[in-house]
Scaffold this active site. Structure first.
Site, PDB file in Angstrom:
ATOM      1  N   ASP A  90       0.875  -1.183   0.204  1.00  0.00           N
ATOM      2  CA  ASP A  90      -0.176   0.117   0.230  1.00  0.00           C
ATOM      3  C   ASP A  90       0.448   1.278   0.106  1.00  0.00           C
ATOM      4  O   ASP A  90       0.745   2.402  -0.674  1.00  0.00           O
ATOM      5  CB  ASP A  90      -1.157  -0.131   1.249  1.00  0.00           C
ATOM      6  CG  ASP A  90      -2.433  -0.811   0.897  1.00  0.00           C
ATOM      7  OD1 ASP A  90      -3.393  -0.371  -0.254  1.00  0.00           O
ATOM      8  OD2 ASP A  90      -3.374  -1.022   1.891  1.00  0.00           O
ATOM      9  N   GLU A 120      -4.891   5.534  -0.227  1.00  0.00           N
ATOM     10  CA  GLU A 120      -3.811   4.604   0.212  1.00  0.00           C
ATOM     11  C   GLU A 120      -2.995   4.951   1.660  1.00  0.00           C
ATOM     12  O   GLU A 120      -2.385   4.263   2.071  1.00  0.00           O
ATOM     13  CB  GLU A 120      -3.351   4.050  -1.179  1.00  0.00           C
ATOM     14  CG  GLU A 120      -3.626   4.173  -2.384  1.00  0.00           C
ATOM     15  CD  GLU A 120      -4.590   2.228  -2.320  1.00  0.00           C
ATOM     16  OE1 GLU A 120      -3.757   1.321  -0.897  1.00  0.00           O
ATOM     17  OE2 GLU A 120      -4.690   1.452  -3.508  1.00  0.00           O
ATOM     18  N   HIS A 123      -4.949   3.712   4.191  1.00  0.00           N
ATOM     19  CA  HIS A 123      -4.697   2.573   4.515  1.00  0.00           C
ATOM     20  C   HIS A 123      -3.855   1.762   5.043  1.00  0.00           C
ATOM     21  O   HIS A 123      -3.153   0.821   5.744  1.00  0.00           O
ATOM     22  CB  HIS A 123      -4.562   1.146   2.842  1.00  0.00           C
ATOM     23  CG  HIS A 123      -5.493   1.507   2.533  1.00  0.00           C
ATOM     24  ND1 HIS A 123      -6.250   1.495   0.936  1.00  0.00           N
ATOM     25  CD2 HIS A 123      -7.060   2.082   2.755  1.00  0.00           C
ATOM     26  CE1 HIS A 123      -7.551   1.124   0.431  1.00  0.00           C
ATOM     27  NE2 HIS A 123      -7.449   1.924   1.611  1.00  0.00           N
ATOM     28  N   TYR A 127      -2.106   0.631   9.047  1.00  0.00           N
ATOM     29  CA  TYR A 127      -0.956  -0.984   9.296  1.00  0.00           C
ATOM     30  C   TYR A 127      -0.799  -0.326  11.219  1.00  0.00           C
ATOM     31  O   TYR A 127      -0.617  -0.794  11.775  1.00  0.00           O
ATOM     32  CB  TYR A 127      -0.444  -0.903   8.271  1.00  0.00           C
ATOM     33  CG  TYR A 127      -0.801  -1.510   6.958  1.00  0.00           C
ATOM     34  CD1 TYR A 127      -2.533  -2.172   7.063  1.00  0.00           C
ATOM     35  CD2 TYR A 127      -0.949  -0.744   6.097  1.00  0.00           C
ATOM     36  CE1 TYR A 127      -3.500  -2.513   6.396  1.00  0.00           C
ATOM     37  CE2 TYR A 127      -0.946  -1.329   4.916  1.00  0.00           C
ATOM     38  CZ  TYR A 127      -3.028  -1.730   5.152  1.00  0.00           C
ATOM     39  OH  TYR A 127      -3.625  -2.281   3.912  1.00  0.00           O
ATOM     40  N   GLU A 187      -3.866  -5.009  -6.216  1.00  0.00           N
ATOM     41  CA  GLU A 187      -5.116  -4.668  -6.253  1.00  0.00           C
ATOM     42  C   GLU A 187      -6.117  -5.728  -5.886  1.00  0.00           C
ATOM     43  O   GLU A 187      -6.648  -5.814  -4.849  1.00  0.00           O
ATOM     44  CB  GLU A 187      -6.299  -3.007  -6.570  1.00  0.00           C
ATOM     45  CG  GLU A 187      -5.102  -2.127  -6.871  1.00  0.00           C
ATOM     46  CD  GLU A 187      -5.880  -1.063  -5.934  1.00  0.00           C
ATOM     47  OE1 GLU A 187      -5.818  -1.499  -4.092  1.00  0.00           O
ATOM     48  OE2 GLU A 187      -4.914  -0.207  -5.238  1.00  0.00           O
ATOM     49  N   HIS A 224     -11.314   0.720  -5.930  1.00  0.00           N
ATOM     50  CA  HIS A 224      -9.565   0.808  -6.976  1.00  0.00           C
ATOM     51  C   HIS A 224      -9.683  -0.036  -7.946  1.00  0.00           C
ATOM     52  O   HIS A 224      -9.532   0.395  -9.556  1.00  0.00           O
ATOM     53  CB  HIS A 224      -8.514   0.291  -6.190  1.00  0.00           C
ATOM     54  CG  HIS A 224      -8.905   1.594  -5.014  1.00  0.00           C
ATOM     55  ND1 HIS A 224      -7.366   1.525  -4.070  1.00  0.00           N
ATOM     56  CD2 HIS A 224      -9.310   2.417  -4.639  1.00  0.00           C
ATOM     57  CE1 HIS A 224      -7.793   2.593  -2.731  1.00  0.00           C
ATOM     58  NE2 HIS A 224      -8.574   3.069  -2.957  1.00  0.00           N
TER      59      HIS A 224
END
Length: 347
Positions: A90, A120, A123, A127, A187, A224
């Site tokens: 990502d 992104e 995302h 994490y 993706e 996406h």
């Protein structure tokens, strides 16, 4: 076949028409009128993407904080390695979407890619948020080092790096198309064994908060993938000199190689995880590859894997049938503004 380098799109060129003449390598004023764009259905894609705005720290991970220490050693190791994998994929996607937008001469494409880049970035932040919630700084750092040091993951990501970096240094139409192919793979195939791990934990009432966050990421990636497939087909149509058997064979070769690498990675990281059937996972990866090939307008290469062999996964992310409900929390996992544009194909 011409290998002419693309020039970056001009920011504002009033002498050019508002409606772009081509997606890449064309002319446009830079003025975006959503009611007068080259591909009118791109507005629906844009609206769907912006309607799914969410933030990582709004997801409640309080139960996960307590549960992480109770996971088996194998589950904890897989958790950290898979977060490392996802961040490795990502992170570069934010920049790749922005780079593609610099050479797109269609302002609607520029806007959609800007939304994708922002998502992104969220995302990747998620994490960090997950790891900072469940483990100490040293373990967090170790997880994020996975993409730089793990030999299986390095081999798995080698071709992504080569294709993306080739586009960066040599921005041609051919390299745009190749980058879109690898974006589609990333993706639509490379994430999915990792997603399955978190959904498997959730169906065993473990780390449900993390699974919910992953479902938001998964839903974004579905959007996406849809747009990247559209953009690839339209770019190829506008540049028919690249629509050759040689290029098609290259795409198929990349998919076969990607499936091999994803299968090897899934066995490496998921072997011994309770509830994961690696034979089913192998079939699921091929099923996902078939779906992404269809999105690119190409034929399936695994005709024996046209049905989803892991249908239980569909309970953990939105699809065309509507909002899914988390089995354990019995509340909607959907995080989106209401719109008549919502809805996606099955996983």
């Amino acid at each position: 076949m011409s290998e002419e380098l693309l020039e970056k799109a001009q920011t504002l060129a009033p002498g050019n028409p508002n409606k772009s003449t081509k997606l890449f390598g064309g002319e446009a004023s830079g003025i975006l009128n959503w009611n007068d764009i080259r591909y009118p259905h791109y507005y629906r894609i844009y609206k769907d993407l912006v309607g799914k705005y969410w933030q990582a720290d709004e997801v409640n991970l309080s139960s996960d904080v307590k549960q992480f220490a109770t996971l088996s050693e194998k589950e904890q190791d897989a958790f950290l390695k898979i977060i490392g994998l996802l961040s490795t994929l990502d992170g570069p996607q934010t920049r790749t979407a922005l780079l593609l937008s610099l050479y797109a001469t269609d302002p609607s494409v520029q806007s959609i890619l800007a939304v994708i880049a922002q998502q992104e970035a969220v995302h990747n932040e998620s994490y960090s948020y997950v790891l900072s919630s469940v483990t100490d700084f040293d373990k967090q750092t170790e997880s994020f080092e996975t993409g730089r040091r793990d030999p299986i993951l390095l081999r798995r990501n080698q071709r992504i790096s080569e294709v993306y970096n080739e586009f960066t240094s040599t921005p041609t139409i051919e390299n745009v198309l190749k980058t879109l192919v690898y974006t589609s793979l990333l993706e639509g195939v490379f994430f999915y064994s990792g997603f399955a791990f978190f959904y498997n934990l959730a169906r065993n009432n473990k780390m449900v908060g993390t699974s919910t966050m992953i479902s938001y990421i998964n839903r974004d990636e579905l959007g996406h993938s849809r747009f990247i497939g559209e953009l690839f087909r339209a770019t190829l149509t506008e540049n028919p000199e690249y629509n050759t058997k040689e290029f098609t064979d290259w795409v198929y070769d990349q998919f076969r190689y990607a499936v091999e690498q994803e299968t090897e990675w899934s066995h490496y990281v998921l072997e011994g995880i309770d509830g994961i059937n690696l034979t089913e996972m192998d079939a699921y990866i091929k099923y996902r590859a078939n779906k992404m090939l269809r999105m690119l307008g190409l034929s399936e290469i695994y005709p024996e894997h046209t049905d989803n062999p892991m249908k239980w996964i569909r309970a953990y992310v939105d699809n065309f049938d509507g909002t899914k409900t988390d089995f354990f929390e019995q509340k909607s996992r959907q995080y989106t503004k209401t719109s008549d544009l919502n809805g996606f194909d099955d996983l």
